[in-house]
Each structure stands twice: as C-alpha cells, then as structure tokens.
Design a protein around this motif. Structure first.
Motif, PDB file in Angstrom:
ATOM      1  N   GLY A  89       3.691  40.165  47.174  1.00 25.33           N
ATOM      2  CA  GLY A  89       4.737  39.123  47.125  1.00 25.33           C
ATOM      3  C   GLY A  89       5.048  38.988  48.666  1.00 25.33           C
ATOM      4  N   LEU A  90       5.249  37.670  48.935  1.00 27.02           N
ATOM      5  CA  LEU A  90       5.713  37.389  50.450  1.00 27.02           C
ATOM      6  C   LEU A  90       7.141  36.449  50.281  1.00 27.02           C
ATOM      7  CD1 LEU A  90       2.526  35.266  51.479  1.00 27.02           C
ATOM      8  CD2 LEU A  90       3.113  37.754  52.231  1.00 27.02           C
ATOM      9  N   GLN A  91       8.086  37.056  50.983  1.00 27.22           N
ATOM     10  CA  GLN A  91       9.186  36.655  51.032  1.00 27.22           C
ATOM     11  C   GLN A  91       9.164  35.151  52.021  1.00 27.22           C
ATOM     12  OE1 GLN A  91      11.889  39.550  49.040  1.00 27.22           O
ATOM     13  NE2 GLN A  91      12.447  37.394  50.128  1.00 27.22           N
ATOM     14  N   VAL A  92       9.592  34.128  51.322  1.00 27.85           N
ATOM     15  CA  VAL A  92       9.684  32.840  51.900  1.00 27.85           C
ATOM     16  C   VAL A  92      10.241  32.944  53.275  1.00 27.85           C
ATOM     17  CG1 VAL A  92       8.874  31.709  49.994  1.00 27.85           C
ATOM     18  CG2 VAL A  92      11.243  31.696  50.765  1.00 27.85           C
ATOM     19  N   GLU A  93      11.293  33.720  53.306  1.00 25.16           N
ATOM     20  CA  GLU A  93      12.253  33.831  54.557  1.00 25.16           C
ATOM     21  C   GLU A  93      11.397  34.102  55.667  1.00 25.16           C
ATOM     22  OE1 GLU A  93      13.161  35.125  51.541  1.00 25.16           O
ATOM     23  OE2 GLU A  93      14.640  33.869  50.891  1.00 25.16           O
ATOM     24  N   LEU A 138      11.889  34.504  46.847  1.00 27.37           N
ATOM     25  CA  LEU A 138      12.698  33.876  47.246  1.00 27.37           C
ATOM     26  C   LEU A 138      14.113  34.745  47.049  1.00 27.37           C
ATOM     27  CD1 LEU A 138      12.801  30.585  47.568  1.00 27.37           C
ATOM     28  CD2 LEU A 138      13.561  30.340  45.178  1.00 27.37           C
ATOM     29  N   ASN A 139      14.987  34.615  48.323  1.00 19.98           N
ATOM     30  CA  ASN A 139      16.272  35.281  48.248  1.00 19.98           C
ATOM     31  C   ASN A 139      17.264  34.329  47.503  1.00 19.98           C
ATOM     32  OD1 ASN A 139      15.586  37.794  49.254  1.00 19.98           O
ATOM     33  ND2 ASN A 139      16.054  37.082  51.202  1.00 19.98           N
ATOM     34  N   PRO A 140      18.269  34.815  47.007  1.00 23.11           N
ATOM     35  CA  PRO A 140      19.238  34.146  46.426  1.00 23.11           C
ATOM     36  C   PRO A 140      19.943  32.957  47.012  1.00 23.11           C
ATOM     37  CG  PRO A 140      19.673  36.603  46.123  1.00 23.11           C
ATOM     38  CD  PRO A 140      18.488  36.439  47.032  1.00 23.11           C
ATOM     39  N   GLY A 141      20.087  33.205  48.317  1.00 20.63           N
ATOM     40  CA  GLY A 141      20.741  32.218  48.919  1.00 20.63           C
ATOM     41  C   GLY A 141      19.737  31.117  49.652  1.00 20.63           C
ATOM     42  N   SER A 161      17.290  38.293  41.994  1.00 22.58           N
ATOM     43  CA  SER A 161      18.575  37.966  41.491  1.00 22.58           C
ATOM     44  C   SER A 161      19.534  39.088  42.099  1.00 22.58           C
ATOM     45  CB  SER A 161      18.453  38.174  40.061  1.00 22.58           C
ATOM     46  OG  SER A 161      17.487  39.071  39.449  1.00 22.58           O
ATOM     47  N   VAL A 162      19.126  39.697  43.205  1.00 24.13           N
ATOM     48  CA  VAL A 162      20.296  40.428  44.285  1.00 24.13           C
ATOM     49  C   VAL A 162      19.495  40.068  45.393  1.00 24.13           C
ATOM     50  CG1 VAL A 162      20.567  42.241  42.285  1.00 24.13           C
ATOM     51  CG2 VAL A 162      18.668  42.712  43.974  1.00 24.13           C
ATOM     52  N   ASN A 163      20.590  40.270  46.460  1.00 24.91           N
ATOM     53  CA  ASN A 163      20.200  40.304  47.740  1.00 24.91           C
ATOM     54  C   ASN A 163      19.276  41.545  48.088  1.00 24.91           C
ATOM     55  OD1 ASN A 163      21.006  37.895  49.128  1.00 24.91           O
ATOM     56  ND2 ASN A 163      23.002  38.544  48.590  1.00 24.91           N
ATOM     57  N   PRO A 164      18.032  41.476  48.559  1.00 29.80           N
ATOM     58  CA  PRO A 164      16.960  42.840  48.497  1.00 29.80           C
ATOM     59  C   PRO A 164      17.615  43.766  49.563  1.00 29.80           C
ATOM     60  CG  PRO A 164      15.906  40.793  49.796  1.00 29.80           C
ATOM     61  CD  PRO A 164      17.473  40.409  49.119  1.00 29.80           C
ATOM     62  N   GLY A 165      17.235  45.005  49.037  1.00 32.44           N
ATOM     63  CA  GLY A 165      17.760  46.124  50.033  1.00 32.44           C
ATOM     64  C   GLY A 165      17.743  47.421  49.316  1.00 32.44           C
ATOM     65  N   PHE A 166      18.466  47.113  48.093  1.00 32.80           N
ATOM     66  CA  PHE A 166      18.794  48.546  47.160  1.00 32.80           C
ATOM     67  C   PHE A 166      18.558  48.125  45.548  1.00 32.80           C
ATOM     68  CE2 PHE A 166      21.198  48.202  51.263  1.00 32.80           C
ATOM     69  CZ  PHE A 166      20.975  49.573  51.645  1.00 32.80           C
ATOM     70  N   SER A 167      18.220  49.348  44.953  1.00 36.47           N
ATOM     71  CA  SER A 167      18.358  49.206  43.585  1.00 36.47           C
ATOM     72  C   SER A 167      19.511  49.310  43.017  1.00 36.47           C
ATOM     73  CB  SER A 167      17.430  50.424  42.939  1.00 36.47           C
ATOM     74  OG  SER A 167      16.225  50.286  43.337  1.00 36.47           O
ATOM     75  N   GLY A 168      19.833  48.912  41.721  1.00 33.01           N
ATOM     76  CA  GLY A 168      21.265  49.155  41.190  1.00 33.01           C
ATOM     77  C   GLY A 168      22.332  48.229  41.478  1.00 33.01           C
ATOM     78  N   GLN A 169      21.966  47.074  41.840  1.00 33.45           N
ATOM     79  CA  GLN A 169      22.883  46.116  42.244  1.00 33.45           C
ATOM     80  C   GLN A 169      23.107  45.131  40.968  1.00 33.45           C
ATOM     81  OE1 GLN A 169      22.511  44.342  46.470  1.00 33.45           O
ATOM     82  NE2 GLN A 169      20.671  44.895  46.195  1.00 33.45           N
ATOM     83  N   LYS A 170      24.248  44.386  41.045  1.00 36.27           N
ATOM     84  CA  LYS A 170      24.496  43.592  40.117  1.00 36.27           C
ATOM     85  C   LYS A 170      23.641  42.073  40.165  1.00 36.27           C
ATOM     86  CE  LYS A 170      28.777  41.902  37.997  1.00 36.27           C
ATOM     87  NZ  LYS A 170      28.810  40.686  37.478  1.00 36.27           N
ATOM     88  N   PHE A 171      23.261  41.760  38.978  1.00 36.76           N
ATOM     89  CA  PHE A 171      22.553  40.430  38.602  1.00 36.76           C
ATOM     90  C   PHE A 171      23.316  39.301  39.137  1.00 36.76           C
ATOM     91  CE2 PHE A 171      21.518  36.750  36.276  1.00 36.76           C
ATOM     92  CZ  PHE A 171      20.142  36.905  36.196  1.00 36.76           C
ATOM     93  N   MET A 172      22.819  38.530  39.893  1.00 36.69           N
ATOM     94  CA  MET A 172      23.309  37.300  40.530  1.00 36.69           C
ATOM     95  C   MET A 172      23.070  35.862  39.655  1.00 36.69           C
ATOM     96  SD  MET A 172      22.950  38.105  44.484  1.00 36.69           S
ATOM     97  CE  MET A 172      23.794  36.508  45.116  1.00 36.69           C
ATOM     98  N   PRO A 173      23.895  35.251  38.912  1.00 42.09           N
ATOM     99  CA  PRO A 173      23.513  34.472  38.004  1.00 42.09           C
ATOM    100  C   PRO A 173      22.905  33.166  38.632  1.00 42.09           C
ATOM    101  CG  PRO A 173      25.569  34.874  37.409  1.00 42.09           C
ATOM    102  CD  PRO A 173      25.304  35.686  38.754  1.00 42.09           C
ATOM    103  N   VAL A 174      23.051  32.872  39.780  1.00 41.83           N
ATOM    104  CA  VAL A 174      22.408  31.813  40.808  1.00 41.83           C
ATOM    105  C   VAL A 174      20.749  31.764  40.449  1.00 41.83           C
ATOM    106  CG1 VAL A 174      22.223  33.292  42.702  1.00 41.83           C
ATOM    107  CG2 VAL A 174      22.078  30.783  42.942  1.00 41.83           C
TER     108      VAL A 174
END
Ligand code: DX5
Ligand code: ZN
Length: 236
Positions: A89-93, A138-141, A161-174
């Motif tokens: 998986g390649l982050q497009v950023e 693809l990152n959320p933003g 569906s979260v900004n990457p870095g950590f588990s346990g974050q809240k789902f972002m509906p974007v």
C-alpha cells in the motif's frame, strides 16, 4: 457484488504473542493480515518494518498487505516484497506537492491536492512487475480526484477513515463519499482503514468498500470470531 473480506491489523495485537495472534486470525476465518508500517516521519509513530513482516510471513498463510506510512516508500518496496508481503500500500501523499500546512517534519497529517502520476505509476508497475498487488492509499484530507489518472493501473484502493498513526481512533465519515466516488469508477478491491467496527461497517459496505481493516475492534473483542463474523454479516 464483491464478497467482503476482513483484514486484521496486527498493530493492536500482543507483540509478545504474535504467532498466537496470527493463529487467531486464521481460526476466525479472516482473509488478510494488515501490517501497519510507520516511520515517525510520514506519521507521528514508529511501528513495524521488514524484519517483523518477515516473521509474520513465517507464521501465517494469510495474504499479507504492507501499509507503508513512511517517507520515500520507493526505497523500501523491495524489502517488504522480499519479506513476503502480497500487497504493498502506497500513500499517494508521498507522490505530489504537499500542502503548506504539512511541509515540515512534525506537521500532520500529510496531504496533497495533485498527484505526480508518473512517479506514482512507476512504483505501481514495479510492484506489479514483481507479481504483487499495488494499492493506492488516500488520507482523509486528500481529495479523491487525485486518483483519476491512476485507477486503471492500481490493483486496489485503500481509503483512510482516520488520520494515520494510531489504532483506536474514531471513524471519519468523509471516507464514505470517497468510497462511493471510487466504486463508481473502479471494479477492483476498495478497502477502508480506521475506526471500523460493527457500527461503522454497514455504511462503508453500502458505499462500496469490500475490504474491511480492523485492529482495535477485533483484538479488544471478548469473542473475536463473532466480531469478524459480524462484520461479514453486513455483506450486501
Ligand atoms: C492507522 C492504521 C490502521 C489502524 C486501524 O494508522 O493504518 O490500520 O491500525 O486501527 P483501528 O481498527 O483500531 O482503527
Ligand atoms: Zn493501516
């Protein structure tokens, strides 16, 4: 309609009992293992590299996807393939001009508005040339339209569906609109990563995702087998 596959991120597993965690994944009937690779530069956390990925490979026959949340991913593609990853998986950023707010070290999340398609596709072809699947992440933003010129060549897309870095974050509906946009144009696998659980899974499946990645929902469950089955039960 594509069948739903579950991918377990080992980020929330007990690293002292990795082989047991992988056995649990197999016993629970999931299809994939998701390895979250972080370098402390692309994201504010450091996790797993090729060495641990090779150990994961030794203990499971499940398909392994290496989600590279690292700067200069091209320098490590071969190392993760050699370690046994089936999909990269390649982050497009990592392949475009970053927004001013995330140019510096320590500024997160990393986001772009335009993708350097040729450089990105060079790495996609390199991965496919070695017989592995290449996934665009693809990152959320980051706007989903950056994928327009590359969907024909990637094996899969992973919508964060979260900004990457950590588990346990809240789902972002974007993430939902992005999944719908991609599904209208792309027949391959669409994964979604971050905050997936029994409450958020129905909407992402409805939107068109068919690979659900989960770390904390699975590993914190008293009954992981039932937890995985519940996600699958939302198949359309
Ligand atoms: C986030 C990672 C995800 C994460 C998922 O940076 O890419 O794979 O581990 O964790 P949960 O399922 O807990 O949101
Ligand atoms: Zn991930």
């Amino acid at each position: 309609m594509k069948s739903i596959e579950i991918s377990i991120s080992i980020l929330s597993s007990d690293f002292g009992k990795m082989s047991e965690a992988l056995k649990l994944c197999e016993d629970c009937g999931v299809e994939r293992v998701h390895v979250d690779v972080m370098d402390g530069h692309f994201v504010p956390n450091i996790t797993i590299g090729p060495v641990i990925t090779a150990a994961v490979r030794q203990y499971t026959q499940l398909s392994i996807e290496a989600h590279l949340m690292i700067e200069n991913p091209w320098d490590y593609i071969d190392a993760f393939i050699d370690a046994g990853a089936d999909e990269i998986g390649l982050q497009v950023e990592c392949y475009g001009q970053r927004r001013p707010a995330c140019l510096q070290y320590g500024q997160y999340p990393k986001e772009i508005d335009t993708l350097d398609q040729e450089v990105f596709l060079r790495d996609v072809r390199r991965i496919k040339g070695r017989g592995r699947k290449a996934c665009a992440v693809l990152n959320p933003g980051t706007p989903v339209e950056v994928l327009d010129g590359v969907l024909a060549e990637v094996s899969s897309v992973l919508v964060m569906s979260v900004n990457p870095g950590f588990s346990g974050q809240k789902f972002m509906p974007v993430a939902l609109d992005k999944i719908r946009y991609i599904r209208a144009r792309f027949q391959g696998d669409i994964g979604v990563d971050g905050g997936i659980n029994a409450e958020t899974a129905p909407a992402v499946i409805q939107a068109g995702a068919n690979i659900l990645i989960t770390a904390s929902y699975f590993f914190s469950s008293a009954d992981p087998k039932a937890a995985a089955a519940r996600l699958k039960s939302y198949s359309l």
